[in-house]
Design a protein around this motif. Structure first.
Motif, PDB file in Angstrom:
ATOM      1  N   ASP A 155      41.120  47.378   4.502  1.00  8.59           N
ATOM      2  CA  ASP A 155      40.964  48.645   3.789  1.00  8.59           C
ATOM      3  C   ASP A 155      39.569  48.828   3.207  1.00  8.59           C
ATOM      4  O   ASP A 155      39.377  49.488   2.192  1.00  8.59           O
ATOM      5  N   GLY A 156      38.572  48.247   3.844  1.00  7.19           N
ATOM      6  CA  GLY A 156      37.210  48.462   3.394  1.00  7.19           C
ATOM      7  C   GLY A 156      36.218  47.675   4.228  1.00  7.19           C
ATOM      8  O   GLY A 156      36.555  46.653   4.826  1.00  7.19           O
ATOM      9  N   LEU A 157      34.990  48.173   4.268  1.00 10.40           N
ATOM     10  CA  LEU A 157      33.898  47.470   4.927  1.00 10.40           C
ATOM     11  C   LEU A 157      32.686  47.642   4.016  1.00 10.40           C
ATOM     12  O   LEU A 157      32.070  48.702   3.974  1.00 10.40           O
ATOM     13  N   ARG A 158      32.389  46.616   3.248  1.00 14.11           N
ATOM     14  CA  ARG A 158      31.359  46.706   2.217  1.00 14.11           C
ATOM     15  C   ARG A 158      30.105  45.973   2.659  1.00 14.11           C
ATOM     16  O   ARG A 158      30.180  44.871   3.209  1.00 14.11           O
ATOM     17  N   VAL A 159      28.960  46.589   2.392  1.00 13.20           N
ATOM     18  CA  VAL A 159      27.675  46.028   2.805  1.00 13.20           C
ATOM     19  C   VAL A 159      26.829  45.781   1.555  1.00 13.20           C
ATOM     20  O   VAL A 159      26.722  46.648   0.682  1.00 13.20           O
ATOM     21  N   HIS A 200      36.793  38.046  16.135  1.00 14.27           N
ATOM     22  CA  HIS A 200      37.767  37.261  15.371  1.00 14.27           C
ATOM     23  C   HIS A 200      38.774  38.142  14.618  1.00 14.27           C
ATOM     24  O   HIS A 200      39.623  37.618  13.903  1.00 14.27           O
ATOM     25  N   LEU A 201      38.682  39.452  14.783  1.00 15.19           N
ATOM     26  CA  LEU A 201      39.632  40.360  14.127  1.00 15.19           C
ATOM     27  C   LEU A 201      40.849  40.573  15.039  1.00 15.19           C
ATOM     28  O   LEU A 201      41.224  41.698  15.366  1.00 15.19           O
ATOM     29  N   SER A 202      41.472  39.486  15.422  1.00 16.53           N
ATOM     30  CA  SER A 202      42.519  39.525  16.445  1.00 16.53           C
ATOM     31  C   SER A 202      43.838  40.110  15.942  1.00 16.53           C
ATOM     32  O   SER A 202      44.687  40.483  16.749  1.00 16.53           O
ATOM     33  N   SER A 203      44.023  40.192  14.618  1.00 23.96           N
ATOM     34  CA  SER A 203      45.278  40.724  14.070  1.00 23.96           C
ATOM     35  C   SER A 203      45.141  42.133  13.521  1.00 23.96           C
ATOM     36  O   SER A 203      46.145  42.748  13.155  1.00 23.96           O
ATOM     37  N   VAL A 204      43.932  42.649  13.456  1.00 22.06           N
ATOM     38  CA  VAL A 204      43.686  43.925  12.775  1.00 22.06           C
ATOM     39  C   VAL A 204      44.197  45.095  13.613  1.00 22.06           C
ATOM     40  O   VAL A 204      43.784  45.297  14.752  1.00 22.06           O
ATOM     41  N   GLU A 205      45.095  45.892  13.014  1.00 21.65           N
ATOM     42  CA  GLU A 205      45.631  47.080  13.661  1.00 21.65           C
ATOM     43  C   GLU A 205      45.190  48.368  12.978  1.00 21.65           C
ATOM     44  O   GLU A 205      45.260  49.442  13.567  1.00 21.65           O
ATOM     45  N   GLU A 206      44.738  48.259  11.721  1.00 16.91           N
ATOM     46  CA  GLU A 206      44.352  49.452  10.961  1.00 16.91           C
ATOM     47  C   GLU A 206      43.128  49.149  10.113  1.00 16.91           C
ATOM     48  O   GLU A 206      43.042  48.100   9.482  1.00 16.91           O
ATOM     49  N   MET A 207      42.175  50.103  10.102  1.00 16.38           N
ATOM     50  CA  MET A 207      40.975  49.961   9.284  1.00 16.38           C
ATOM     51  C   MET A 207      40.705  51.271   8.547  1.00 16.38           C
ATOM     52  O   MET A 207      40.817  52.352   9.121  1.00 16.38           O
ATOM     53  N   LEU A 262      32.977  48.015  16.201  1.00 16.51           N
ATOM     54  CA  LEU A 262      34.401  48.162  15.886  1.00 16.51           C
ATOM     55  C   LEU A 262      35.204  48.650  17.090  1.00 16.51           C
ATOM     56  O   LEU A 262      36.423  48.488  17.132  1.00 16.51           O
ATOM     57  N   ALA A 263      34.538  49.244  18.065  1.00 23.07           N
ATOM     58  CA  ALA A 263      35.229  49.706  19.276  1.00 23.07           C
ATOM     59  C   ALA A 263      35.745  48.546  20.115  1.00 23.07           C
ATOM     60  O   ALA A 263      36.477  48.776  21.087  1.00 23.07           O
ATOM     61  N   ARG A 264      35.393  47.316  19.727  1.00 25.76           N
ATOM     62  CA  ARG A 264      35.867  46.139  20.471  1.00 25.76           C
ATOM     63  C   ARG A 264      36.970  45.383  19.727  1.00 25.76           C
ATOM     64  O   ARG A 264      37.355  44.294  20.163  1.00 25.76           O
ATOM     65  N   VAL A 265      37.475  45.935  18.624  1.00 28.93           N
ATOM     66  CA  VAL A 265      38.594  45.282  17.918  1.00 28.93           C
ATOM     67  C   VAL A 265      39.841  45.443  18.796  1.00 28.93           C
ATOM     68  O   VAL A 265      40.322  46.552  19.010  1.00 28.93           O
ATOM     69  N   SER A 266      40.379  44.346  19.281  1.00 29.70           N
ATOM     70  CA  SER A 266      41.313  44.378  20.409  1.00 29.70           C
ATOM     71  C   SER A 266      42.632  45.083  20.120  1.00 29.70           C
ATOM     72  O   SER A 266      43.214  45.692  21.020  1.00 29.70           O
ATOM     73  N   LYS A 267      43.131  45.032  18.877  1.00 35.24           N
ATOM     74  CA  LYS A 267      44.442  45.615  18.576  1.00 35.24           C
ATOM     75  C   LYS A 267      44.362  46.852  17.683  1.00 35.24           C
ATOM     76  O   LYS A 267      45.400  47.365  17.240  1.00 35.24           O
ATOM     77  N   LEU A 268      43.174  47.356  17.440  1.00 29.54           N
ATOM     78  CA  LEU A 268      42.993  48.465  16.508  1.00 29.54           C
ATOM     79  C   LEU A 268      43.703  49.722  17.007  1.00 29.54           C
ATOM     80  O   LEU A 268      43.481  50.184  18.119  1.00 29.54           O
ATOM     81  N   GLN A 269      44.573  50.281  16.143  1.00 32.51           N
ATOM     82  CA  GLN A 269      45.335  51.481  16.491  1.00 32.51           C
ATOM     83  C   GLN A 269      45.071  52.645  15.543  1.00 32.51           C
ATOM     84  O   GLN A 269      45.206  53.808  15.947  1.00 32.51           O
ATOM     85  N   SER A 302      40.382  54.130  23.914  1.00 31.59           N
ATOM     86  CA  SER A 302      40.937  55.453  24.207  1.00 31.59           C
ATOM     87  C   SER A 302      42.448  55.440  24.388  1.00 31.59           C
ATOM     88  O   SER A 302      43.124  56.418  24.072  1.00 31.59           O
ATOM     89  N   ARG A 303      43.011  54.346  24.884  1.00 28.13           N
ATOM     90  CA  ARG A 303      44.446  54.311  25.170  1.00 28.13           C
ATOM     91  C   ARG A 303      45.271  53.600  24.108  1.00 28.13           C
ATOM     92  O   ARG A 303      46.488  53.511  24.238  1.00 28.13           O
ATOM     93  N   GLN A 304      44.620  53.084  23.072  1.00 28.51           N
ATOM     94  CA  GLN A 304      45.394  52.385  22.050  1.00 28.51           C
ATOM     95  C   GLN A 304      45.311  53.029  20.677  1.00 28.51           C
ATOM     96  O   GLN A 304      46.178  52.805  19.833  1.00 28.51           O
ATOM     97  N   LEU A 305      44.291  53.849  20.421  1.00 27.65           N
ATOM     98  CA  LEU A 305      44.205  54.517  19.128  1.00 27.65           C
ATOM     99  C   LEU A 305      45.308  55.558  19.002  1.00 27.65           C
ATOM    100  O   LEU A 305      45.472  56.415  19.860  1.00 27.65           O
TER     101      LEU A 305
END
Length: 386
Positions: A140-144, A194-201, A215-222, A249-252
């Motif tokens: 729920d965040g990406l802080r820099v 390594h974000l192999s479990s992340v489905e939501e950001m 972020l377009a390479r996060v494998s399970k991101l929906q 394109s096919r998983q979001l």
């Protein structure tokens, strides 16, 4: 004639070594002098990127090859607690060529240990960035950050007396520390695999939009929600949105971009995300909406267009997106024709099956002047207060 492992050439042996866990490399080197020479001769390619868990064998190996490491992934396990000081003393300080460190804290981490790791890493002469995260299903965040003090101050809210509170941790965010004015894009790129479990950001954009492309390479991101802080312009979104359309394109299934108004080409890229069920966006002109009827799976759509009439474009969306349950037209009354609702009803009577679908909930900027019983079972109109 029988053959053995020793009959393989050095290239083959180095390739085999590359598939072994890091903790087994010392055992390999102890077999014989030739194996030890293979480990040292091929070290530049074998140890450019390493994954460390803090085992004793890894620590010993890092004393030997630490000056070859440029990228380190460190996963913090509960059993690491007793070894933290050894990791700092015997491993991290030897990584003099390290450019990026990715830290995955899969368990509660004592504050003193977390701070010691960050402080030690930031002293390395070639460091460009540190990434910190937990591999959860929702981030729920990406802080820099530009300095470690700010990062540690945020973490102190949640890491008290060497124990995590029961409240959500700041580590449900991705934390990135930039060094030497480097772009954070490269550091983010080392985190993403390594974000192999992340489905939501969900996150605020604080950096140029193009830097979020990894972020377009996060494998399970929906599901992804993107916001922008007041008076902060992250620039054109086209490279980032195009990356999402190409990679996901096919998983979001849900996309929310409520930052700046999206342009025609950005809307076109969104139309490639064919499995979207929910979409929240602001567009800079009505013709951007021409792409949205391609999203046949949409069930919830919230759109905002700042000027000009949008009646025909909204009717095309109702006609094309036949699965819509909710359509929020967040526009001014002047942007809709006086007969918009009647025309929408005519379209729905053609494309909608009232026996199998509930009425479309249509949010408009003004009160509905048509009796509800005349609209059912196709349409339920309500005033959407902006």
């Amino acid at each position: 004639m029988s053959s053995s492992l020793l009959d393989l050439n050095d290239d083959c042996l180095a390739s085999i070594l590359g598939y072994l866990p890091l903790k087994d490399h010392l055992h390999f080197a102890h077999v014989c002098s030739r194996f030890r020479n293979v480990l040292m001769d091929y070290g530049k390619s074998l140890y450019k990127t390493v994954e460390v868990t803090g085992s004793p064998d890894e620590l010993v190996l890092m004393r030997v090859v630490g000056d070859l490491v440029k990228h380190m992934y460190f996963k913090y396990y509960p059993e690491c607690v007793q070894n933290v000081q050894r990791i700092l003393r015997e491993t991290m300080r030897r990584l003099v060529k390290l450019e990026h460190a990715t830290l995955n804290f899969s368990c509660p981490v004592p504050l003193h240990a977390f701070e010691a790791i960050i402080r030690t890493l930031e002293e390395l002469p070639n460091l460009k960035g540190i990434g910190v995260f937990q591999n959860t299903d929702v981030l729920d965040g990406l802080r820099v950050y530009d300095d470690s003090n700010s990062l540690l101050k945020d973490c102190q809210i949640f890491l008290i007396n060497d124990n995590l509170r029961t409240e959500p941790s700041v580590l449900s965010n991705i934390l990135i520390l930039k060094k030497m004015n480097n772009s954070f894009k490269e550091t983010l790129g080392y985190i993403v695999p390594h974000l192999s479990s992340v489905e939501e950001m969900i996150f605020y954009m604080s950096q140029p939009s193009k830097d979020y492309q990894p972020l377009a390479r996060v494998s399970k991101l929906q599901k992804i929600g993107i916001y922008e802080k007041n008076n902060q312009n992250s620039g054109p979104h086209l490279p980032f949105i195009a990356g999402l359309a190409s990679g996901l394109s096919r998983q979001l299934t849900e996309l929310s971009i409520t930052t700046l108004e999206l342009c025609y080409d950005e809307a076109k890229e969104i139309s490639r995300m064919v499995n979207l069920r929910e979409l929240h966006c602001c567009f800079e002109e009505p013709r951007c909406l021409e792409h949205l009827p391609a999203l046949k799976q949409l069930k919830y759509l919230s759109i905002r267009v700042s000027h000009s009439g949008v009646t025909n474009q909204l009717l095309a969306i109702i006609r094309g997106c036949t699965r819509l349950n909710v359509l929020l037209a967040r526009v001014n009354s002047s942007q809709l024709s006086s007969d918009f609702i009647l025309r929408a009803l005519e379209v729905l009577r053609i494309v909608r099956d009232p026996g199998n679908q509930k009425p479309l909930r249509l949010g408009t900027p003004s009160e509905n002047q048509i009796r509800s019983e005349d609209l059912l079972p196709y349409l339920c109109v309500f005033r959407d207060r902006l």
